[in-house]
Design an enzyme around this catalytic site. Structure first.
Site, short mmCIF file in Angstrom:
data_model
loop_
_atom_site.label_atom_id
_atom_site.label_comp_id
_atom_site.label_asym_id
_atom_site.label_seq_id
_atom_site.Cartn_x
_atom_site.Cartn_y
_atom_site.Cartn_z
N GLN A 1 -5.94 10.11 -10.65
CA GLN A 1 -6.23 9.18 -9.56
C GLN A 1 -5.07 9.05 -8.60
OE1 GLN A 1 -5.55 4.92 -11.69
NE2 GLN A 1 -7.14 6.20 -12.65
N HIS B 1 -3.68 6.05 -5.31
CA HIS B 1 -3.90 4.78 -4.62
C HIS B 1 -3.50 4.90 -3.15
CE1 HIS B 1 -4.56 3.12 -8.53
NE2 HIS B 1 -3.29 3.20 -8.90
N GLU C 1 2.59 0.56 -7.60
CA GLU C 1 2.65 0.06 -8.97
C GLU C 1 3.79 0.73 -9.72
OE1 GLU C 1 -1.29 1.17 -10.21
OE2 GLU C 1 -0.56 2.93 -11.31
N HIS D 1 -1.60 10.47 -10.30
CA HIS D 1 -1.08 9.98 -11.57
C HIS D 1 -2.22 9.73 -12.55
CE1 HIS D 1 -2.09 6.32 -9.29
NE2 HIS D 1 -2.33 5.77 -10.47
N ARG E 1 -10.55 8.06 -7.69
CA ARG E 1 -10.58 9.07 -8.76
C ARG E 1 -10.66 10.46 -8.16
NH1 ARG E 1 -14.93 5.97 -11.25
NH2 ARG E 1 -14.02 4.38 -12.58
#
Length: 310
Positions: A94, A96, A114, A171, A191
């Site tokens: 995936q 972001h 994150e 990641h 995804r």
């Protein structure tokens, strides 16, 4: 200022397991529980305050009604989200988006920067960080033709490792890994690939176009290293400071005193037990130290991870 202890919210997942119960004693909803949203004001999993004068209040409501507790930090929403993730099986590959892309394409949502602290992992476990495409064109070609073995970059992982995952970084957490994740308050995940798994007889949704839009190519590894120092009563490790958060770990043995960040600080007790300002704490508890709380005195043997907004 009293500390704000929180009731976690749990999420079932196709890849989840039971370690949130086995390790921390949480009352999880089933044997495929993947996530504990430990400190969250996100609409998809909002924590309630547990005990004290704000008992039962939702964190997001308190953010709006009592901004002084958070040092009048900017923004309309609580900015961070702290999770524990138990990956019994591999998570999807995936990526972001950043704030700009999410703001345009995801109804004004925050993007998702994150970081991961590896709480535990099985021997010889790997995680996915980055890819091997030399440029954007090759990245798109590899994804559209499904050349996953050539595309995906895997690295070995050990208990105690730390990884910063910026927007645009491909990641995935692999099976056998449990992490504490600190992130922006966002639930946007694209995804890229899900191993052709079926859920309820159907493949899970992929987000190929959004992924191609947002993946950075070529991949550039984050070269920052944790910095450790010995303090009176604790060993301190500073993991990261980025535009959205700082993350630090304190391994406390005895008495340790600290005055936290000017806004507020999220605290997660990873292991051990003891007290803070005379209040008993143990592994698996999470709380917020409000702004202007003064010196916090920890006593006992425990490891904590602290995060605060930048």
């Amino acid at each position: 200022m009293e500390f704000l202890f929180l009731e976690p919210v749990f999420k079932e997942a196709i890849w989840g397991g039971t370690r949130l119960r086995d390790v921390f004693g949480y009352d999880i909803p089933g044997d495929t529980t993947g996530e504990c949203w430990a400190i969250s004001a996100h609409k998809n999993g909002e924590c309630q305050i547990a005990g004290g004068r704000y008992d039962g209040k939702l964190l997001g409501s308190l953010w709006k009604e009592r901004p002084e507790l958070f040092g009048h930090y900017k923004g309309e929403q609580f900015p961070l989200l702290v999770k524990i993730i138990d990956a019994r099986q591999d998570l999807s590959i995936q990526v972001h988006p950043d704030d700009a892309y999410a703001g345009i394409h995801e109804n004004g949502s925050l993007g998702k920067t994150e970081c991961w602290y590896i709480l535990d992992c099985e021997p010889d476990t790997e995680i996915v960080i980055g890819h091997y495409a030399k440029d954007k064109k090759e990245m798109e070609s590899m994804i559209r033709s499904g050349k996953w073995d050539e595309f995906i970059r895997k690295v070995p992982v050990h208990k105690g490792d730390f990884f910063q995952i910026n927007p645009g970084c491909v990641h995935a957490i692999k099976g056998g890994t449990m992490i504490l994740e600190t992130q922006q308050s966002s639930d946007i995940t694209y995804r890229v690939y899900d191993y052709d798994r079926l859920q309820d007889g159907k493949p899970r949704q992929l987000h190929i176009e959004q992924s191609i839009d947002t993946i950075n190519a070529p991949f550039e590894a984050d070269e920052s290293k944790p910095v450790t120092e010995s303090l009176e009563g604790a060993d301190h490790t500073h993991f990261v400071s980025c535009p959205y958060y700082s993350v630090d770990k304190y391994d406390i043995n005895g008495v340790f005193s600290i005055e936290f960040h000017k806004y507020f600080t999220n605290v997660s007790v990873l292991s051990g037990n003891g007290s803070v300002n005379g209040i008993s704490v143990m592994a698996g508890q999470h709380f917020i130290v409000p702004a202007e709380s003064g010196v916090c005195r920890f006593e006992g043997t425990m490891s904590i991870i602290c995060s605060n907004p930048e």
